[in-house]
Write an enzyme that holds these catalytic residues in place. Sequence first.
Site, PDB file in Angstrom:
ATOM      1  N   LYS A  27       7.168 -17.049 -11.648  1.00  0.00           N
ATOM      2  CA  LYS A  27       6.071 -17.914 -12.113  1.00  0.00           C
ATOM      3  C   LYS A  27       4.779 -17.130 -12.265  1.00  0.00           C
ATOM      4  CE  LYS A  27       3.635 -20.624  -9.106  1.00  0.00           C
ATOM      5  NZ  LYS A  27       2.181 -20.399  -9.251  1.00  0.00           N
ATOM      6  N   ASN A  28       4.443 -16.370 -11.226  1.00  0.00           N
ATOM      7  CA  ASN A  28       3.121 -15.731 -11.232  1.00  0.00           C
ATOM      8  C   ASN A  28       3.052 -14.523 -12.157  1.00  0.00           C
ATOM      9  OD1 ASN A  28       2.242 -17.718  -9.596  1.00  0.00           O
ATOM     10  ND2 ASN A  28       2.231 -16.499  -7.700  1.00  0.00           N
ATOM     11  N   ARG A  96      -4.334 -23.603 -12.111  1.00  0.00           N
ATOM     12  CA  ARG A  96      -5.297 -22.553 -11.819  1.00  0.00           C
ATOM     13  C   ARG A  96      -5.057 -21.277 -12.653  1.00  0.00           C
ATOM     14  NH1 ARG A  96      -9.845 -20.741  -8.964  1.00  0.00           N
ATOM     15  NH2 ARG A  96      -9.467 -18.541  -8.727  1.00  0.00           N
ATOM     16  N   ASP A 120     -22.089 -22.644  -8.980  1.00  0.00           N
ATOM     17  CA  ASP A 120     -21.918 -21.274  -8.506  1.00  0.00           C
ATOM     18  C   ASP A 120     -20.565 -21.070  -7.870  1.00  0.00           C
ATOM     19  OD1 ASP A 120     -25.333 -21.237  -7.464  1.00  0.00           O
ATOM     20  OD2 ASP A 120     -24.409 -20.495  -9.308  1.00  0.00           O
ATOM     21  N   ASP A 308       1.920 -16.620   0.006  1.00  0.00           N
ATOM     22  CA  ASP A 308       2.867 -17.602  -0.539  1.00  0.00           C
ATOM     23  C   ASP A 308       4.148 -17.708   0.290  1.00  0.00           C
ATOM     24  OD1 ASP A 308       1.228 -18.224  -2.697  1.00  0.00           O
ATOM     25  OD2 ASP A 308       1.884 -16.434  -3.751  1.00  0.00           O
TER      26      ASP A 308
HETATM   27  N1  EPU Z   1     -11.200 -14.831  -4.564  1.00  0.00           N
HETATM   28  C1  EPU Z   1     -12.562 -14.908  -4.612  1.00  0.00           C
HETATM   29  N2  EPU Z   1     -13.166 -14.719  -5.823  1.00  0.00           N
HETATM   30  C2  EPU Z   1     -12.466 -14.472  -6.965  1.00  0.00           C
HETATM   31  C3  EPU Z   1     -11.055 -14.406  -6.886  1.00  0.00           C
HETATM   32  C4  EPU Z   1     -10.461 -14.592  -5.662  1.00  0.00           C
HETATM   33  O1  EPU Z   1     -13.231 -15.123  -3.625  1.00  0.00           O
HETATM   34  O2  EPU Z   1     -13.070 -14.297  -8.026  1.00  0.00           O
HETATM   35  C5  EPU Z   1     -10.528 -15.000  -3.251  1.00  0.00           C
HETATM   36  C6  EPU Z   1      -9.636 -16.239  -3.236  1.00  0.00           C
HETATM   37  O3  EPU Z   1     -10.377 -17.403  -2.918  1.00  0.00           O
HETATM   38  C7  EPU Z   1      -8.631 -15.867  -2.174  1.00  0.00           C
HETATM   39  C8  EPU Z   1      -8.450 -14.364  -2.380  1.00  0.00           C
HETATM   40  O4  EPU Z   1      -9.624 -13.925  -3.070  1.00  0.00           O
HETATM   41  O5  EPU Z   1      -9.177 -16.073  -0.897  1.00  0.00           O
HETATM   42  C9  EPU Z   1      -7.208 -13.962  -3.146  1.00  0.00           C
HETATM   43  O6  EPU Z   1      -7.158 -14.617  -4.397  1.00  0.00           O
HETATM   44  P1  EPU Z   1      -6.412 -14.041  -5.670  1.00  0.00           P
HETATM   45  O7  EPU Z   1      -7.416 -13.951  -6.766  1.00  0.00           O
HETATM   46  O8  EPU Z   1      -5.668 -12.807  -5.299  1.00  0.00           O
HETATM   47  O9  EPU Z   1      -5.367 -15.184  -5.986  1.00  0.00           O
HETATM   48  P2  EPU Z   1      -5.048 -15.857  -7.357  1.00  0.00           P
HETATM   49  O10 EPU Z   1      -4.975 -14.835  -8.438  1.00  0.00           O
HETATM   50  O11 EPU Z   1      -5.921 -17.043  -7.580  1.00  0.00           O
HETATM   51  C10 EPU Z   1      -2.450 -15.534  -7.134  1.00  0.00           C
HETATM   52  C11 EPU Z   1      -1.232 -16.418  -7.146  1.00  0.00           C
HETATM   53  C12 EPU Z   1      -1.183 -17.243  -5.875  1.00  0.00           C
HETATM   54  C13 EPU Z   1      -1.182 -16.306  -4.694  1.00  0.00           C
HETATM   55  C14 EPU Z   1      -2.403 -15.364  -4.732  1.00  0.00           C
HETATM   56  C15 EPU Z   1      -2.411 -14.325  -3.646  1.00  0.00           C
HETATM   57  C16 EPU Z   1      -0.940 -16.896  -9.481  1.00  0.00           C
HETATM   58  C17 EPU Z   1      -0.924 -17.921 -10.554  1.00  0.00           C
HETATM   59  N3  EPU Z   1      -1.287 -17.313  -8.276  1.00  0.00           N
HETATM   60  O12 EPU Z   1      -3.572 -16.409  -7.083  1.00  0.00           O
HETATM   61  O13 EPU Z   1       0.045 -17.954  -5.914  1.00  0.00           O
HETATM   62  O14 EPU Z   1      -1.231 -17.074  -3.511  1.00  0.00           O
HETATM   63  O15 EPU Z   1      -2.412 -14.665  -6.010  1.00  0.00           O
HETATM   64  O16 EPU Z   1      -1.289 -13.536  -3.712  1.00  0.00           O
HETATM   65  O17 EPU Z   1      -0.613 -15.740  -9.712  1.00  0.00           O
HETATM   66  C18 EPU Z   1       1.510 -19.792  -5.689  1.00  0.00           C
HETATM   67  O18 EPU Z   1       2.300 -19.205  -6.420  1.00  0.00           O
HETATM   68  O19 EPU Z   1       1.823 -20.806  -5.026  1.00  0.00           O
HETATM   69  C19 EPU Z   1       0.143 -19.286  -5.572  1.00  0.00           C
HETATM   70  C20 EPU Z   1      -0.847 -20.012  -5.116  1.00  0.00           C
END
Ligand code: EPU
Length: 422
Positions: A27-28, A96, A120, A308
Site C-alpha cells: 500500500k505505502n 493522507r 500552521d 505500523d
Molecule cells: N512529521 C512531521 N512533519 C512532517 C512530516 C512528518 O512532524 O512534515 C512527523 C509525523 O507527525 C510523525 C513522523 O514525522 O510523527 C513520521 O511521519 P512520516 O512523514 O514518516 O509518515 P507518513 O509519510 O505520513 C508513512 C506511512 C505510515 C507510516 C509512516 C511511518 C504512507 C501512506 N504512510 O506515513 O503508514 O506509519 O510513514 O513509517 O506511506 C499505515 O500504513 O497504516 C500508515 C499510517
Amino acid sequence: MASDNTTEFVIEPGPPLSGEITISGAKNSVLKLMAATVLAEGTHTIYNVPDIFDVGIMCQLLESMGAKTNRRPGVVEILIDKIHPVAPFELVEQMRASTAILGPLLARYGRAELGIPGGDDFGSRPIDMHLTGLEALGASFDVQPEGLVGTADHLTGGEVVLGFPSVGATENIMMAAVLADGVTNIENAAREPEIADLASMLTKMGAGITGAGTSRITVTGVDSLEAVTHRVIPDRIQAATFMAALGVTGGQILLREARYDHMDMVCQKVGEMGLRASPDRDGIWALADRRLNAVDLSTLPYPGVATDYKPFLASMLCVADGTSIVTENLFAGRFRYVDELVKLGAEVRTDGNHAVIKGVERLTGAEVVSHDIRAGAALIVAALGADGQTIVTDHGHVRRGYPDLAGDLRTLGANIHERPGT
Ligand code: EPU
C-alpha cells in the site's frame, strides 16, 4: 470512511495456522508510485497492485485532475495527458497519502492546490517538513483555511536537511527534485524500502537518483521523464500481520513473495518472542511452536521496528509469557486500540507513549471496534487467541490496507468470516 463500508469480522477459536498465502503489493508504495505518474505524459502501467480501497481513492484523485485510470486484477494503467493540478478536499481528507501529489504537481505543472484544512498545523500528522523542503527548491505556499496553494515558476536543486526522516517528506522532495534544475541533496532522508521502490520507478522514467534507501539521497534534475511499467514491492506490513497471527495461534506458514531483507528487524523481534521467521526461496517461512515470550520494543524509522507493526506485535505480547514494555516514538496517540484489547481481557496499561503489557494465557471474545487500518488488523490478530466469539466492527479501515485479510486467514485455517455491519 463511509458507513456503507462497515464490516463485522467474526472470529472464533481455530486450529494453529498452516499453509501458504501470497503477500500483495505494498500500500505505502503503490500510492506514491501512482502519484509519481503525473510527472510524465503517456500511459504508465503498474503491476502487483493490491486490491485495497486506498488504490481506488488514488485513482479517483488522479481522475479528478484529468488522468484516466484503468484497473484490472493486480494492475492499474494510468494515462496522463492534461492535468488540472487541484486535489479536492473530499479525497485528500479520506487519504493522507494524497499529499504525495504535491511534489509531482509542482515539478511538472508549477502549481498544486491541495484541499486540506489550513493553518500552521495539519492536525496530528503535520506536513511542515514537506513544505519546507519544497520551499528550499523554490516553491512557495499560500496556506488558507480551505487548503493550500503551492506555486513554483521554476524549481532549482538545493540542500534539504530533514529534522526527522519523514517518509512522506522524503518522497515529495525527491519527486519534485527530479525535474528541478541542478542537484538536490536530501540529508536525513527516510530509508524505508518504499522510498527505494519509488526511486527505482523514477529512475526507469529517466530520473537521476542515487542513494535511495540510505539517509542521503542525491537527485540530479532532468528536463523530462517518460511513462513506464513498474512492479510494486511486496507489503511488509501485511506480511508482519500474518506473522503476528501465527505467533498467537501457533503453527507453520509460508508467506509467498514476502521480502526478508525488508523485514530484518521485525523478524528479529518476533524471533526474540520465540517465533522463527526465515528467508525462503519463495518468500518467508515462519514457525511458532511454543508460547511467546515477553519482549520490550520501541518503534523507530526504518530499519527500526516500524510503528505500523506495533499494534499487532502488541497483540502477540498480550498472550506472551511475562511483561513487556512497548514504546511508540513516531505517532503520539497510536495506542487508541489498547482500550479494545482490554475488552478482550488483555492486561495493558498506557502511560504517555509507553504501554506495559502483562501477558495472559488466553484472551476472551468480546465485541470491539477498530479505529484504523493497523488497529483493525491487531484486534483480528488478538481475537485469534481468544476463547469464544469476537466481533470486530470496522468502518472500512481494514480494506484500506488489506485486500482480503479474513480470506487469507481462512486459507491458513483460521475460523473467521466477514459480514456487512450495521
Ligand atoms: N512529521 C512531521 N512533519 C512532517 C512530516 C512528518 O512532524 O512534515 C512527523 C509525523 O507527525 C510523525 C513522523 O514525522 O510523527 C513520521 O511521519 P512520516 O512523514 O514518516 O509518515 P507518513 O509519510 O505520513 C508513512 C506511512 C505510515 C507510516 C509512516 C511511518 C504512507 C501512506 N504512510 O506515513 O503508514 O506509519 O510513514 O513509517 O506511506 C499505515 O500504513 O497504516 C500508515 C499510517
